[in-house]
Design a protein around this motif. Sequence first.
Motif, PDB file in Angstrom:
ATOM      1  N   SER A 573       0.816  -1.212   0.000  1.00 34.10           N
ATOM      2  CA  SER A 573       0.000   0.000   0.000  1.00 34.10           C
ATOM      3  C   SER A 573       0.850   1.262   0.000  1.00 34.10           C
ATOM      4  O   SER A 573       0.472   2.278  -0.574  1.00 34.10           O
ATOM      5  N   ASN A 574       2.016   1.213   0.654  1.00 30.67           N
ATOM      6  CA  ASN A 574       2.905   2.373   0.647  1.00 30.67           C
ATOM      7  C   ASN A 574       4.249   2.071   0.001  1.00 30.67           C
ATOM      8  O   ASN A 574       5.135   2.924  -0.017  1.00 30.67           O
ATOM      9  N   GLY A 575       4.413   0.856  -0.531  1.00 30.05           N
ATOM     10  CA  GLY A 575       5.625   0.505  -1.258  1.00 30.05           C
ATOM     11  C   GLY A 575       6.867   0.457  -0.396  1.00 30.05           C
ATOM     12  O   GLY A 575       7.948   0.826  -0.838  1.00 30.05           O
ATOM     13  N   LYS A 576       6.720  -0.011   0.852  1.00 29.47           N
ATOM     14  CA  LYS A 576       7.863  -0.045   1.758  1.00 29.47           C
ATOM     15  C   LYS A 576       8.216  -1.476   2.146  1.00 29.47           C
ATOM     16  O   LYS A 576       7.356  -2.355   2.215  1.00 29.47           O
ATOM     17  N   ILE A 577       9.507  -1.675   2.390  1.00 30.86           N
ATOM     18  CA  ILE A 577      10.014  -2.930   2.935  1.00 30.86           C
ATOM     19  C   ILE A 577      10.743  -2.596   4.228  1.00 30.86           C
ATOM     20  O   ILE A 577      11.555  -1.681   4.261  1.00 30.86           O
ATOM     21  N   GLU A 578      10.445  -3.343   5.297  1.00 27.46           N
ATOM     22  CA  GLU A 578      10.996  -3.013   6.612  1.00 27.46           C
ATOM     23  C   GLU A 578      11.510  -4.268   7.296  1.00 27.46           C
ATOM     24  O   GLU A 578      10.974  -5.369   7.128  1.00 27.46           O
ATOM     25  N   LEU A 579      12.570  -4.082   8.082  1.00 29.09           N
ATOM     26  CA  LEU A 579      13.138  -5.178   8.855  1.00 29.09           C
ATOM     27  C   LEU A 579      12.189  -5.563   9.981  1.00 29.09           C
ATOM     28  O   LEU A 579      11.764  -4.712  10.758  1.00 29.09           O
ATOM     29  N   LYS A 580      11.848  -6.842  10.056  1.00 28.00           N
ATOM     30  CA  LYS A 580      11.038  -7.364  11.154  1.00 28.00           C
ATOM     31  C   LYS A 580      11.920  -8.040  12.187  1.00 28.00           C
ATOM     32  O   LYS A 580      11.758  -7.848  13.392  1.00 28.00           O
ATOM     33  N   LYS A 581      12.889  -8.814  11.712  1.00 21.03           N
ATOM     34  CA  LYS A 581      13.781  -9.510  12.635  1.00 21.03           C
ATOM     35  C   LYS A 581      15.077  -9.841  11.928  1.00 21.03           C
ATOM     36  O   LYS A 581      15.093 -10.200  10.757  1.00 21.03           O
ATOM     37  N   LEU A 582      16.187  -9.697  12.668  1.00 21.25           N
ATOM     38  CA  LEU A 582      17.500 -10.119  12.196  1.00 21.25           C
ATOM     39  C   LEU A 582      18.104 -11.012  13.262  1.00 21.25           C
ATOM     40  O   LEU A 582      18.127 -10.653  14.441  1.00 21.25           O
ATOM     41  N   ASP A 583      18.596 -12.179  12.848  1.00 19.76           N
ATOM     42  CA  ASP A 583      19.158 -13.150  13.784  1.00 19.76           C
ATOM     43  C   ASP A 583      20.503 -13.619  13.240  1.00 19.76           C
ATOM     44  O   ASP A 583      20.572 -14.337  12.241  1.00 19.76           O
ATOM     45  N   GLY A 584      21.589 -13.158  13.877  1.00 17.21           N
ATOM     46  CA  GLY A 584      22.937 -13.552  13.475  1.00 17.21           C
ATOM     47  C   GLY A 584      23.540 -14.486  14.495  1.00 17.21           C
ATOM     48  O   GLY A 584      23.471 -14.240  15.711  1.00 17.21           O
ATOM     49  N   VAL A 585      24.158 -15.573  14.026  1.00 15.08           N
ATOM     50  CA  VAL A 585      24.687 -16.599  14.925  1.00 15.08           C
ATOM     51  C   VAL A 585      26.158 -16.839  14.610  1.00 15.08           C
ATOM     52  O   VAL A 585      26.533 -17.012  13.446  1.00 15.08           O
ATOM     53  N   GLY A 586      26.994 -16.860  15.656  1.00 14.08           N
ATOM     54  CA  GLY A 586      28.393 -17.244  15.518  1.00 14.08           C
ATOM     55  C   GLY A 586      29.321 -16.083  15.228  1.00 14.08           C
ATOM     56  O   GLY A 586      29.186 -15.419  14.214  1.00 14.08           O
ATOM     57  N   ASN A 587      30.273 -15.822  16.140  1.00 13.21           N
ATOM     58  CA  ASN A 587      31.313 -14.806  15.936  1.00 13.21           C
ATOM     59  C   ASN A 587      30.732 -13.462  15.491  1.00 13.21           C
ATOM     60  O   ASN A 587      31.111 -12.902  14.464  1.00 13.21           O
ATOM     61  N   VAL A 588      29.799 -12.960  16.273  1.00  9.65           N
ATOM     62  CA  VAL A 588      29.111 -11.713  15.924  1.00  9.65           C
ATOM     63  C   VAL A 588      30.020 -10.518  16.199  1.00  9.65           C
ATOM     64  O   VAL A 588      30.633 -10.417  17.265  1.00  9.65           O
ATOM     65  N   ASN A 589      30.098  -9.624  15.216  1.00 14.01           N
ATOM     66  CA  ASN A 589      30.802  -8.356  15.387  1.00 14.01           C
ATOM     67  C   ASN A 589      30.029  -7.290  14.635  1.00 14.01           C
ATOM     68  O   ASN A 589      29.912  -7.335  13.412  1.00 14.01           O
ATOM     69  N   VAL A 590      29.453  -6.347  15.375  1.00 13.94           N
ATOM     70  CA  VAL A 590      28.669  -5.250  14.793  1.00 13.94           C
ATOM     71  C   VAL A 590      29.376  -3.951  15.158  1.00 13.94           C
ATOM     72  O   VAL A 590      29.622  -3.679  16.343  1.00 13.94           O
ATOM     73  N   ARG A 591      29.703  -3.133  14.145  1.00 16.05           N
ATOM     74  CA  ARG A 591      30.457  -1.906  14.365  1.00 16.05           C
ATOM     75  C   ARG A 591      29.762  -0.733  13.694  1.00 16.05           C
ATOM     76  O   ARG A 591      29.332  -0.838  12.547  1.00 16.05           O
ATOM     77  N   HIS A 592      29.650   0.377  14.423  1.00 20.03           N
ATOM     78  CA  HIS A 592      28.988   1.567  13.881  1.00 20.03           C
ATOM     79  C   HIS A 592      29.748   2.807  14.342  1.00 20.03           C
ATOM     80  O   HIS A 592      30.117   2.926  15.506  1.00 20.03           O
TER      81      HIS A 592
END
Length: 988
Positions: A573-592
């Motif tokens: 209806s509005n042409g959007k795609i949105e993150l509902k869930k993200l699941d990362g497994v093993g040696n996680v490294n998130v940098r911002h």
Amino acid sequence: MIRLLLTTGTMLFISSVYFLYVSFVVPFTVAQKIPADQVVAQISGYQPPVLSDAVSEHFSEVKWLQAGEIKTFQSKNTLFYTRDVERDKTSGNKVRMSPIAMLWTDPRRPDAKPYRLIAETGIVQFENQFFDAALHLKDAKPGRIVWATLEGVVHIDGADGLVIDGKQFVFSEQSGQLYSDYPVSFHYGPTANDQTEVAGTADQINLSLTPSEDAVLGKDMPRVGGVSVITLRKDVRLDTTFFEDGVRHQALLTCDGPFEYHVLKKQATFNSRVKITHLEPGERRVMAETLEAERLRLQFEPAPTAKENGKSSEFFDDLVLREVRAFGSTQNGLVGRNSQIRIRSEQQKLVATMQDLAYDVVTRTARFLDPKQVVVKRGDATFACPNVLVEHTVENRIQKIECRGPGSIEVAHERFGKSHAEASWVGAVNVFPDETGPLHILELLEGAQVVIPEMESASGKRTFEMGMAANQLRLWVDLDKAEQIKEPETILNQELPLTRALAAGNVKMVSKDVIVENSDLINVLLVPGVIQEEADNKVLGASYTDDSRNSKERDPIYVSTDQIQINLIHDQSNGKIELKKLDGVGNVNVRHQPEASPSLQQFGGESPVVLTGTRVVATRDGAEDQQVTVLGTLDQFGEIENPATVEFGPTRIGGANLSFNQKRNEVSVIGPGAFLIPVTRDLDGKELDQPATLKVEWQEKMVFNGLDARFFEAVSCSLSGHQESISRMNCNDLTVRLTQRISLLEKPDPAKKVDVKSIEARLGVQLESRKFEGTKLVGVYQGELAEFTINQLTGDFVGLGDGEIHSWSLGDGLKLAPSDAAEANRPIRSDEEQKWRYSRLKFSGKLTGNFEQKVANFERQRIGILSAPVEQAQVKFKEDHVSMVKDAVRLDCRTLKIFQKEFNDRAYWELFAQNVNELEGQVFRAVADELSFDERLGRFILRGIGKDATLYFQERPGASFSPSSHRLIEFIPKKRSITVDGSSGLGG
């Protein structure tokens, strides 16, 4: 569609040419095949009614049949007319007939319209010479026909709309040819069962006949067995009209020639600049589909019904198309030009080029080949690959696609500017059915890459580019929905055909918001849903709503993990795609890398935010309800084995379960963890010469709401790198409050510095500090309270009892008398001369004070002070030993104030106590309403309010006490000096 017109058009054309063969052979063999008594002789002015009726019905436009002398021959299915029959004067075995007309009824279809042949002249050459000057056909023995010709204009027509027009047809038994070197045209259809029509033209036609030693056609017939090859030499054109689903279609097939049909091989070939054009009615205008090739080959085979019935498929009867082959440049290179197969479709907006095309009708498989690249352009998309195989179902739906070799798909769009979206691969691409459901799987192998550039939407907003690379990339696609997409630019406002994507093996992904630096597997699921409207997109971590974020782009989030599961929702209806869930497994490294903020400089400056762990889970529910959880692992004893951490410069949070909730503006840790944060003050609020690290550890959980960080169960708070004042605090409930709230949605106010405001400890509070001079321990401090709160900004503190404070100090500690020598001139004592002094303060109520002002207050409660020398640190002195140890003292009171003052750069303590129950030393005891003590002078002052203060003093230990009761008593134990009401006593 092109396969349909190839089948119908070619087969109908071959049918037409076959009737040319039949029509040519019959008139020259009928005289040999009919019995003598059935021959109608030449009669002038009279014909039997059956013959005249046939002429009137079928040859009304042929004027020479309407009057004059007509020679007629009749058999069971044939009527043959001619006016003149004469010998060829140059030979004794040729007969000339002119003009000629024939009417033939197909015995297989007696009720159908008969076939007509009309020609100006016919010449027949027989095997033997059988006349001299006269022609006697009845009694002659000419032998078999070996050569014949139809001269002048030749016309053939018949049932099912058959029409053939040509000129100068020649038959030769010796060469086995039936040919014409002149243009020929033909038409066939429609029939009773098929509305298809085909019309065509060609320049020069040739029928190659099968040689035979036997009289296959009859004793006096040519020694030929039938047609072996049909050839149209030049300028071949086939026009076909047919209906599909009630809609009229037109098709045109042309080639420079030759066209050949091999009867035995059941193979038709169009050569040199072959072009097929199919015209299909569109919504607004007629749409064209074309196929251009250098050579086109059609392979037919007997129909299954013919095989089952054992019928012969001679010539064209009961044949079906088996294979279509199209070629670009000829294999021997004689064409002299480098041509390609080219396919165009206006309706599909498609253009395709290649060198080789093969289509198997039985397996419904098409293969497209090109040594360089098969190129397919559809709208703004371009596909390229050297080897492509496509298999479809009976309903013409895609069943399987295989692409071998390196290739790419590029999509250009005006909103991309000079860039384009691209998918590429090195190994192969496969499209095949998903065994678990109705979808198809699109698979890219080896060096798979997908790149989407920055694009501007219709509303003017920018959507950010995305790129992905992997060893294997799989997409789950609903092909029916994909075919229904008409306008690619509005694809997000339509039901998407894509439901799942899987990238495996050395996966990397780049976008404006997220960069996956390395992962073994990324699995993306896309489902329809409802997305709430919001002011702007948010990213994991702090998102700002001020205008500065538009002028300066934020750095993306960098992610590395072994496997990632991503759930997306799509709102058409509005042409959007949105993150509902993200699941990362093993040696996680998130940098911002967040935007630099002066207010957060103390906690990390411009350092990146780094999250590490064994698993990360991010969920989103609504416009601002986002939660990120990073997990570590625990061992069998509940101890953290691999912690989940978040780091921002020197600021670090670690634990087994870290969560960030954007809507609640909350960071939490479930289970044990640690929190390290830089501070510029020690725990008592004193400014430090250099920053130190405040470390908080706990066992149950931690919750941070942007303002307060609260820790539960077995909490330990310590100040590493600094040993002044309180350096460790243990409790079961600890709260650290900041000076202003840090928001996960909004940018902090740069005008306000974020700092630690207060520390509040509850439930079993324990304080500990160690003081060093170099490496030498000179002080130990411990405390136990029910609650303890420190204001880092003001230095105020509050403690609740019951509580105890213990201290061990190396040196004089609490002095009960002034030194004999001046402080400035007193020599430094050796380590052996220095003594440890133990002090203990017990209280039952509330403690207040200020570290900067160096004051502490205890009001209306039970208070007990004990101070005595000990042999070493952390050895406690027993209260009942006060009377036995020199310089030991004990004080019990109800109200107490403690001050620390300086004199000659040395610190001294002053005490003020009220409701003194008892003051006890080795040689004295006292009771008073008020008591004050000056450590520098070693002086006690006792006051009585309403009643006298009382001092009990001994001359020496073990001696009798001498009481003294007065309103005011000044007492210096070291000097054994007592002054009462202003008068001195016990001097010396």
